[in-house]
Design a protein around this motif. Structure first.
Motif, mmCIF file in Angstrom:
data_model
loop_
_atom_site.group_PDB
_atom_site.id
_atom_site.type_symbol
_atom_site.label_atom_id
_atom_site.label_comp_id
_atom_site.label_asym_id
_atom_site.label_seq_id
_atom_site.Cartn_x
_atom_site.Cartn_y
_atom_site.Cartn_z
ATOM 1 N N ARG A 63 16.148 -12.390 4.411
ATOM 2 C CA ARG A 63 15.958 -11.128 5.144
ATOM 3 C C ARG A 63 14.810 -10.317 4.551
ATOM 4 O O ARG A 63 14.033 -9.704 5.280
ATOM 5 C CB ARG A 63 17.249 -10.299 5.136
ATOM 6 N N ALA A 64 14.703 -10.323 3.224
ATOM 7 C CA ALA A 64 13.605 -9.585 2.575
ATOM 8 C C ALA A 64 12.250 -10.186 2.951
ATOM 9 O O ALA A 64 11.285 -9.459 3.196
ATOM 10 C CB ALA A 64 13.787 -9.603 1.060
ATOM 11 N N LEU A 65 12.197 -11.509 3.019
ATOM 12 C CA LEU A 65 10.939 -12.179 3.373
ATOM 13 C C LEU A 65 10.521 -11.908 4.810
ATOM 14 O O LEU A 65 9.334 -11.896 5.126
ATOM 15 C CB LEU A 65 11.067 -13.686 3.146
ATOM 16 N N SER A 66 11.487 -11.684 5.676
ATOM 17 C CA SER A 66 11.156 -11.472 7.091
ATOM 18 C C SER A 66 11.169 -10.001 7.499
ATOM 19 O O SER A 66 10.913 -9.697 8.667
ATOM 20 C CB SER A 66 12.125 -12.265 7.977
ATOM 21 N N GLU A 67 11.418 -9.096 6.562
ATOM 22 C CA GLU A 67 11.492 -7.679 6.900
ATOM 23 C C GLU A 67 10.109 -7.133 7.257
ATOM 24 O O GLU A 67 9.153 -7.277 6.498
ATOM 25 C CB GLU A 67 12.092 -6.878 5.745
ATOM 26 N N ALA A 68 10.036 -6.483 8.420
ATOM 27 C CA ALA A 68 8.761 -5.983 8.926
ATOM 28 C C ALA A 68 8.417 -4.577 8.426
ATOM 29 O O ALA A 68 7.275 -4.144 8.557
ATOM 30 C CB ALA A 68 8.779 -5.989 10.453
ATOM 31 N N SER A 69 9.375 -3.861 7.840
ATOM 32 C CA SER A 69 9.099 -2.485 7.438
ATOM 33 C C SER A 69 8.361 -2.380 6.107
ATOM 34 O O SER A 69 7.981 -1.297 5.703
ATOM 35 C CB SER A 69 10.396 -1.673 7.383
ATOM 36 N N TRP A 70 8.149 -3.490 5.437
ATOM 37 C CA TRP A 70 7.325 -3.500 4.235
ATOM 38 C C TRP A 70 6.529 -4.802 4.183
ATOM 39 O O TRP A 70 6.818 -5.743 4.896
ATOM 40 C CB TRP A 70 8.140 -3.324 2.955
ATOM 41 N N THR A 71 5.555 -4.803 3.320
ATOM 42 C CA THR A 71 4.736 -5.986 3.125
ATOM 43 C C THR A 71 4.923 -6.457 1.699
ATOM 44 O O THR A 71 4.690 -5.698 0.762
ATOM 45 C CB THR A 71 3.251 -5.659 3.373
ATOM 46 N N LEU A 72 5.347 -7.697 1.551
ATOM 47 C CA LEU A 72 5.435 -8.299 0.232
ATOM 48 C C LEU A 72 4.158 -9.077 -0.029
ATOM 49 O O LEU A 72 3.603 -9.696 0.876
ATOM 50 C CB LEU A 72 6.632 -9.252 0.152
ATOM 51 N N SER A 73 3.721 -9.066 -1.258
ATOM 52 C CA SER A 73 2.522 -9.818 -1.612
ATOM 53 C C SER A 73 2.791 -11.311 -1.476
ATOM 54 O O SER A 73 3.933 -11.774 -1.470
ATOM 55 C CB SER A 73 2.094 -9.495 -3.041
ATOM 56 N N ARG A 74 1.722 -12.051 -1.387
ATOM 57 C CA ARG A 74 1.823 -13.520 -1.335
ATOM 58 C C ARG A 74 2.566 -14.044 -2.562
ATOM 59 O O ARG A 74 3.383 -14.949 -2.475
ATOM 60 C CB ARG A 74 0.415 -14.107 -1.267
ATOM 61 N N ASN A 75 2.298 -13.443 -3.720
ATOM 62 C CA ASN A 75 2.956 -13.883 -4.948
ATOM 63 C C ASN A 75 4.456 -13.608 -4.917
ATOM 64 O O ASN A 75 5.246 -14.449 -5.350
ATOM 65 C CB ASN A 75 2.325 -13.210 -6.167
ATOM 66 N N ALA A 76 4.849 -12.462 -4.406
ATOM 67 C CA ALA A 76 6.281 -12.143 -4.317
ATOM 68 C C ALA A 76 6.965 -13.055 -3.310
ATOM 69 O O ALA A 76 8.095 -13.509 -3.540
ATOM 70 C CB ALA A 76 6.475 -10.679 -3.938
ATOM 71 N N ARG A 77 6.306 -13.322 -2.201
ATOM 72 C CA ARG A 77 6.883 -14.198 -1.173
ATOM 73 C C ARG A 77 7.123 -15.605 -1.730
ATOM 74 O O ARG A 77 8.120 -16.246 -1.421
ATOM 75 C CB ARG A 77 5.969 -14.254 0.049
ATOM 76 N N LYS A 78 6.201 -16.072 -2.549
ATOM 77 C CA LYS A 78 6.346 -17.390 -3.163
ATOM 78 C C LYS A 78 7.415 -17.367 -4.254
ATOM 79 O O LYS A 78 8.171 -18.330 -4.419
ATOM 80 C CB LYS A 78 5.001 -17.817 -3.755
ATOM 81 N N ALA A 79 7.499 -16.271 -4.993
ATOM 82 C CA ALA A 79 8.384 -16.190 -6.150
ATOM 83 C C ALA A 79 9.858 -16.011 -5.798
ATOM 84 O O ALA A 79 10.722 -16.520 -6.515
ATOM 85 C CB ALA A 79 7.933 -15.037 -7.046
ATOM 86 N N LEU A 80 10.140 -15.298 -4.737
ATOM 87 C CA LEU A 80 11.542 -15.004 -4.416
ATOM 88 C C LEU A 80 12.419 -16.250 -4.316
ATOM 89 O O LEU A 80 13.468 -16.305 -4.979
ATOM 90 C CB LEU A 80 11.637 -14.177 -3.133
ATOM 91 N N PRO A 81 12.055 -17.250 -3.537
ATOM 92 C CA PRO A 81 12.906 -18.448 -3.473
ATOM 93 C C PRO A 81 13.009 -19.174 -4.827
ATOM 94 O O PRO A 81 14.066 -19.702 -5.176
ATOM 95 C CB PRO A 81 12.213 -19.336 -2.430
ATOM 96 N N GLU A 82 11.933 -19.159 -5.578
ATOM 97 C CA GLU A 82 11.925 -19.810 -6.888
ATOM 98 C C GLU A 82 12.873 -19.100 -7.855
ATOM 99 O O GLU A 82 13.650 -19.748 -8.570
ATOM 100 C CB GLU A 82 10.500 -19.816 -7.439
#
Length: 124
Positions: A63-82
């Motif tokens: 849900r955090a990765l697909s949330e439209a009300s904020w922008t996560l950096s590319r690094n955060a998007r990659k790191a969350l699942p890891e």
């Protein structure tokens, strides 16, 4: 205060060589920060089930990765699942024991995720 306490436990576990404990506390801090970010954005309903309980971490990450009300950096998007995987292995892996090098590999990723979600939760 409770986030600071969890952060201290992350650091204390690492310093003491309790790497599974550290990974589980890292997992907990990520989970708490995702919830804080959703709550601060007044969209906590998006991460709750029909009974009003917060979802499990894997669903929170999705849900955090697909949330439209904020922008996560590319690094955060990659790191969350890891980060979720490292924490899950320590929490649920029957024969898995985290090692120092496992956590050192995700150290920067953890910092990026924590700082971004502190920002989105308006706590930093």
């Amino acid at each position: 205060g409770y986030l600071i306490t969890v952060g201290r436990q992350v650091n204390g576990c690492f310093a003491s060589g309790w790497y599974d404990g550290c990974a589980v506390m890292m997992r907990r801090l990520v989970e708490l920060l995702i919830i804080e970010a959703f709550e601060n954005s007044a969209i906590a309903h998006k991460i709750k089930d029909a009974q009003g309980n917060y979802l499990h971490l894997s669903d929170l990450v999705n849900r955090a990765l697909s949330e439209a009300s904020w922008t996560l950096s590319r690094n955060a998007r990659k790191a969350l699942p890891e980060l979720r995987q490292v924490g899950d292995m320590s929490a649920h892996g029957r024969y898995y024991n985290a090692r120092k090098e496992d956590l050192e590999k995700v150290r920067l990723a953890f910092r990026v995720v924590v700082e971004e979600f502190l920002h989105h939760a308006k706590l930093a």
